[in-house]
Design an enzyme around this catalytic site. Structure first.
Site, PDB file in Angstrom:
ATOM      1  N   PRO A  65       0.834  -1.205   0.000  1.00 43.00           N
ATOM      2  CA  PRO A  65       0.000   0.000   0.000  1.00 43.00           C
ATOM      3  C   PRO A  65       0.867   1.253   0.000  1.00 43.00           C
ATOM      4  O   PRO A  65       1.776   1.388   0.816  1.00 43.00           O
ATOM      5  CB  PRO A  65      -0.799  -0.131   1.307  1.00 43.00           C
ATOM      6  CG  PRO A  65      -0.770  -1.590   1.628  1.00 43.00           C
ATOM      7  CD  PRO A  65       0.560  -2.081   1.150  1.00 43.00           C
ATOM      8  N   GLU A  66       0.602   2.158  -0.932  1.00 44.39           N
ATOM      9  CA  GLU A  66       1.352   3.397  -1.024  1.00 44.39           C
ATOM     10  C   GLU A  66       0.466   4.554  -0.548  1.00 44.39           C
ATOM     11  O   GLU A  66      -0.611   4.332  -0.008  1.00 44.39           O
ATOM     12  CB  GLU A  66       1.829   3.610  -2.465  1.00 44.39           C
ATOM     13  CG  GLU A  66       2.740   2.506  -2.983  1.00 44.39           C
ATOM     14  CD  GLU A  66       4.080   2.428  -2.257  1.00 44.39           C
ATOM     15  OE1 GLU A  66       4.440   3.409  -1.562  1.00 44.39           O
ATOM     16  OE2 GLU A  66       4.765   1.407  -2.396  1.00 44.39           O
ATOM     17  N   HIS A  99      -4.636 -14.315  10.368  1.00 40.61           N
ATOM     18  CA  HIS A  99      -3.903 -13.157   9.862  1.00 40.61           C
ATOM     19  C   HIS A  99      -4.410 -11.834  10.438  1.00 40.61           C
ATOM     20  O   HIS A  99      -3.981 -10.769  10.003  1.00 40.61           O
ATOM     21  CB  HIS A  99      -3.969 -13.117   8.333  1.00 40.61           C
ATOM     22  CG  HIS A  99      -3.416 -14.328   7.669  1.00 40.61           C
ATOM     23  ND1 HIS A  99      -2.175 -14.843   7.981  1.00 40.61           N
ATOM     24  CD2 HIS A  99      -3.946 -15.136   6.714  1.00 40.61           C
ATOM     25  CE1 HIS A  99      -1.952 -15.917   7.235  1.00 40.61           C
ATOM     26  NE2 HIS A  99      -3.008 -16.123   6.471  1.00 40.61           N
ATOM     27  N   ARG A 109       1.602 -11.159   6.028  1.00 42.66           N
ATOM     28  CA  ARG A 109       3.063 -11.253   6.097  1.00 42.66           C
ATOM     29  C   ARG A 109       3.643 -10.661   7.382  1.00 42.66           C
ATOM     30  O   ARG A 109       4.831 -10.782   7.646  1.00 42.66           O
ATOM     31  CB  ARG A 109       3.673 -10.574   4.859  1.00 42.66           C
ATOM     32  CG  ARG A 109       3.215 -11.212   3.555  1.00 42.66           C
ATOM     33  CD  ARG A 109       3.749 -10.504   2.331  1.00 42.66           C
ATOM     34  NE  ARG A 109       5.180 -10.677   2.187  1.00 42.66           N
ATOM     35  CZ  ARG A 109       5.885 -10.178   1.162  1.00 42.66           C
ATOM     36  NH1 ARG A 109       5.275  -9.477   0.223  1.00 42.66           N
ATOM     37  NH2 ARG A 109       7.173 -10.372   1.092  1.00 42.66           N
ATOM     38  N   ARG A 158      23.173  12.700  -7.177  1.00 40.76           N
ATOM     39  CA  ARG A 158      22.781  11.292  -7.039  1.00 40.76           C
ATOM     40  C   ARG A 158      22.989  10.550  -8.356  1.00 40.76           C
ATOM     41  O   ARG A 158      22.503  10.961  -9.403  1.00 40.76           O
ATOM     42  CB  ARG A 158      21.318  11.181  -6.603  1.00 40.76           C
ATOM     43  CG  ARG A 158      21.046  11.794  -5.238  1.00 40.76           C
ATOM     44  CD  ARG A 158      19.749  11.271  -4.648  1.00 40.76           C
ATOM     45  NE  ARG A 158      19.463  11.905  -3.372  1.00 40.76           N
ATOM     46  CZ  ARG A 158      18.554  11.471  -2.517  1.00 40.76           C
ATOM     47  NH1 ARG A 158      17.833  10.396  -2.803  1.00 40.76           N
ATOM     48  NH2 ARG A 158      18.349  12.094  -1.370  1.00 40.76           N
TER      49      ARG A 158
END
Length: 295
Positions: A2-3, A113, A131, A175
């Site tokens: 999920p973002e 879960h 998870r 970078r």
């Protein structure tokens, strides 16, 4: 994972319903990434404030409560209550790789879960995480540890007034990593995950393999605008559901249906007709148009 859009969609789907509710009980399942940090009993009796989001974290403030010790509490819980009764704070939540939150008046019996239930007089907020990379932990505030330490690592919000092309150009300077990986790092702008980075780079015409430090100021401005646009579109679509993301009411997102490049390997670019390519960067799939996106 999920973002930002999925986390914000989740927040919006339960925030109004739970605000003002009183905590009746807390149930813990299997251990998550970090321990809760206090006994569950010390949260009982508190009222829930307005849910907030910072990056991919959710903050659920809990008001202080009167220092009343339950007759059923253990000595350890009594100590926690005495220490915390007069102090406000809150719960910092993270959905990890596959976590989701549901808010229901009468949820089913917790399954294997389901690792955290915040039981209130308005319903149950439940974290499900197969998870177990997610987290729920107590913090005295957003400016205090552990919340302050975790949140200090993340970059600007994409809708923040201070997030613009000059910010990207300055933070990317020097970078050498590919620009897509620099976006995913999260220390410059937060919440633009794999799907949204691919889409924003396509919209701004930038090859995902280009070194971040080589992005010119005009291209950085286009990229900043594209990130805001694609994340805004994802919010309107209820997020992206590729596997199992759903909001707190069980509604799936639909942004994946309007993706311009993500998941479209071999299909024609909707702008120029060139087949969309897929490569792997940092163990993640990158989709782009080799004609529209330039180094």
């Amino acid at each position: 994972m999920p973002e930002l859009p999925e986390v914000e969609v989740t927040r919006r789907s339960f925030a109004l319903a739970i605000e003002g509710a009183r905590v009746l009980a807390v149930r813990l399942g299997k251990p998550l990434r970090w321990p809760l940090g206090v006994s569950p009993e010390s949260l009982v009796g508190r009222r829930v404030g307005a849910a907030q989001r910072r990056g991919k974290y959710l903050w659920l403030p809990l008001e202080a409560r009167p220092a009343v010790v339950s007759a059923q509490a253990t000595p350890a819980a009594d100590a926690d209550v005495a220490a915390l009764a007069d102090d406000a704070g809150g719960l910092l939540l993270h959905l990890g790789m596959s976590g989701s939150l549901a808010f229901r008046e009468l949820p089913p019996v917790a399954g294997p879960h389901d690792h955290f239930d915040l039981v209130t007089d308005r319903g149950v907020l439940r974290l499900t995480d197969p998870r177990r990379f997610g987290a729920v932990l107590w913090s005295p505030g957003l400016e205090a540890d552990p919340a302050a330490k975790l949140l200090s690592r993340i970059g600007l919000e994409p809708f923040d007034i201070e997030f613009h092309g000059d910010h990207l150009h300055e933070r990317f300077r020097g970078r050498r990593v590919p620009v897509k990986q620099a976006i995913l790092a999260g220390d410059v702008v937060v919440g633009a995950g794999n799907i949204y980075a691919c889409e924003a780079l396509f919209m701004s015409g930038i090859d995902p393999r280009l070194a971040a430090g080589k992005i010119s100021r005009p291209r950085a401005a286009r990229l900043a605008g594209a990130l805001r646009q694609v994340l805004g579109e994802a919010l309107e679509a209820g997020g992206t559901t590729l596997r199992d993301f759903k909001d707190a009411h069980g509604v799936a997102g639909s942004f994946q249906m309007q993706a311009r490049v993500y998941g479209r390997e071999g299909e024609a670019c909707r702008h120029c007709g060139t087949p969309i390519r897929r490569i792997v960067q940092g163990q993640r799939s990158t989709f782009f148009c080799p004609s529209c996106q330039k180094r």
